[in-house]
Write a protein that holds these residues in place. Structure first.
Motif, short mmCIF file in Angstrom:
data_model
loop_
_atom_site.label_atom_id
_atom_site.label_comp_id
_atom_site.label_asym_id
_atom_site.label_seq_id
_atom_site.Cartn_x
_atom_site.Cartn_y
_atom_site.Cartn_z
N LEU A 57 -1.30 12.18 -0.96
CA LEU A 57 -0.74 11.11 -0.16
C LEU A 57 -1.13 11.23 1.31
N PRO A 58 -1.62 10.16 1.95
CA PRO A 58 -1.82 10.20 3.40
C PRO A 58 -0.47 10.34 4.08
N ASN A 59 -0.39 11.19 5.11
CA ASN A 59 0.92 11.51 5.68
C ASN A 59 0.89 11.40 7.22
N PRO A 60 1.08 10.17 7.75
CA PRO A 60 1.14 10.02 9.20
C PRO A 60 2.20 10.94 9.81
N ARG A 61 1.92 11.40 11.02
CA ARG A 61 2.75 12.34 11.77
C ARG A 61 2.76 13.75 11.14
N GLN A 62 1.90 13.93 10.17
CA GLN A 62 1.63 15.25 9.63
C GLN A 62 0.21 15.24 9.08
N ALA A 63 -0.66 14.56 9.84
CA ALA A 63 -1.98 14.19 9.33
C ALA A 63 -2.85 15.40 9.01
N VAL A 76 -0.84 7.22 -7.76
CA VAL A 76 -1.70 6.55 -8.74
C VAL A 76 -1.45 5.04 -8.74
N LEU A 77 -0.20 4.65 -8.55
CA LEU A 77 0.20 3.25 -8.73
C LEU A 77 -0.02 2.39 -7.49
N PHE A 78 0.10 2.99 -6.29
CA PHE A 78 0.11 2.19 -5.07
C PHE A 78 -1.10 2.52 -4.19
N PRO A 79 -1.56 1.54 -3.38
CA PRO A 79 -2.70 1.79 -2.50
C PRO A 79 -2.32 2.74 -1.36
N ASP A 80 -3.33 3.43 -0.84
CA ASP A 80 -3.08 4.40 0.23
C ASP A 80 -2.44 3.75 1.45
N SER A 81 -2.81 2.51 1.74
CA SER A 81 -2.24 1.84 2.92
C SER A 81 -0.73 1.71 2.80
N MET A 82 -0.24 1.40 1.61
CA MET A 82 1.21 1.30 1.39
C MET A 82 1.85 2.68 1.43
N LEU A 83 1.18 3.66 0.83
CA LEU A 83 1.72 5.02 0.80
C LEU A 83 1.81 5.60 2.21
N ALA A 84 0.84 5.28 3.05
CA ALA A 84 0.85 5.78 4.42
C ALA A 84 2.07 5.26 5.18
N VAL A 85 2.42 4.00 4.96
CA VAL A 85 3.61 3.42 5.60
C VAL A 85 4.86 4.13 5.11
N LEU A 86 4.96 4.34 3.80
CA LEU A 86 6.15 4.98 3.23
C LEU A 86 6.27 6.42 3.69
N MET A 87 5.17 7.16 3.66
CA MET A 87 5.21 8.56 4.08
C MET A 87 5.49 8.68 5.57
N GLY A 88 4.89 7.79 6.36
CA GLY A 88 5.13 7.82 7.79
C GLY A 88 6.58 7.58 8.14
N SER A 89 7.25 6.72 7.38
CA SER A 89 8.67 6.45 7.65
C SER A 89 9.52 7.69 7.42
N GLN A 90 9.10 8.56 6.50
CA GLN A 90 9.85 9.77 6.22
C GLN A 90 9.70 10.81 7.35
#
Length: 263
Positions: A145-151, A243-257
């Motif tokens: 998962l791409p992880n903004p603020r922990q890149a 697997v199910l979601f695009p990286d762009s969506m995952l980056a938003v979700l991970m960044g919010s955490q």
């Protein structure tokens, strides 16, 4: 289970590394423990719990070029055959990439990537030569998962996953008995968030996995030769999301955490 085998564990002084040491000690392995700090205290804790435990302590700083080479050379000097290698040492840094400390992040790359690659290279060479051995690599759910603020941390864990999966295939092609297992835990109750400066983030304040449970699942997977261990339901859900979601969506979700909780 009694054994005459030897395991080398990096990052053994706390967290998942320490709990993995307990798993191996319980089953009679000789432990070669390596970390930068607190090895004597770790040794005392383990020997107070497991009578007759054999240990070798090799301090090493994996944020330097010399650290992993010193560790390997010292095992050779002492005549130690490493039957199992556990590459657990690692740390992270939280914050916007434009604002985080460059030298700390260079250290993260040294520990999480360079030292892991070096130790995997030299010990895997020995294991393949005798057609026997096991390696555990500490990945993470952010390996997927791409992880903004922990890149930088997430990127190092993606490296661990990619390297290890490629080596797994090479070993199959060589018809080798050596196995590599990638342990991919979710956020776990260790000092990781303190070191990373992420204690006040949403994920830092959330319920986290028990390092004992993570270590036990990883240990069982290692012994059975599993390619990948997702030790909790949360870890399995993180992987499914990748697997199910695009990286762009995952980056938003991970960044919010990784956003700091408002007081």
């Amino acid at each position: 289970m009694a054994t005459n085998q030897t395991v080398l564990i990096t990052g053994a002084s706390s967290g998942i590394g320490f709990e993995l040491a307990r798993c191996f000690a319980r089953d009679g392995y000789r432990l070669v423990l390596s970390a930068r700090h607190d090895l004597e205290a770790t040794d005392q804790k383990l020997k107070s719990e497991f009578s007759g435990l054999q240990t070798v302590l090799i301090p090493a700083d994996f944020s330097t070029h010399e650290g992993p080479a010193h560790l390997y050379d010292e095992t050779k000097r002492q005549g130690l055959q490493i039957d199992v290698l556990v590459n657990d040492a690692g740390f992270g840094e939280a914050g916007l990439f434009t604002e985080t400390d460059l030298q700390k992040e260079i250290g993260i790359v040294h520990v999480n990537v360079m030292s892991l690659m070096y130790l995997t290279k030299v010990f895997l060479h020995d294991m393949v030569a005798r057609n026997s051995g096991k390696i555990m690599q500490l990945g993470s759910v952010v390996s997927f998962l791409p992880n903004p603020r922990q890149a930088v941390y997430a990127a190092t864990k993606a490296f661990v996953l990619s390297l290890s999966e490629a080596l797994q295939q090479e070993l199959k092609e060589q018809k080798s008995e050596v196995t590599i297992t990638i342990l991919c835990p979710p956020a776990t109750e260790t000092n990781f968030f303190h070191v990373a400066g992420a204690e006040n983030t949403k994920v830092g304040q959330s319920d986290k996995a028990d390092p004992k449970d993570v270590a036990e699942a990883g240990y069982k997977g290692l012994l059975s030769g599993e390619a990948r261990v997702l030790p909790t339901f949360g870890a399995k859900m993180n992987f499914a999301s990748s697997v199910l979601f695009p990286d762009s969506m995952l980056a938003v979700l991970m960044g919010s955490q990784m956003q700091e909780e408002k007081k």
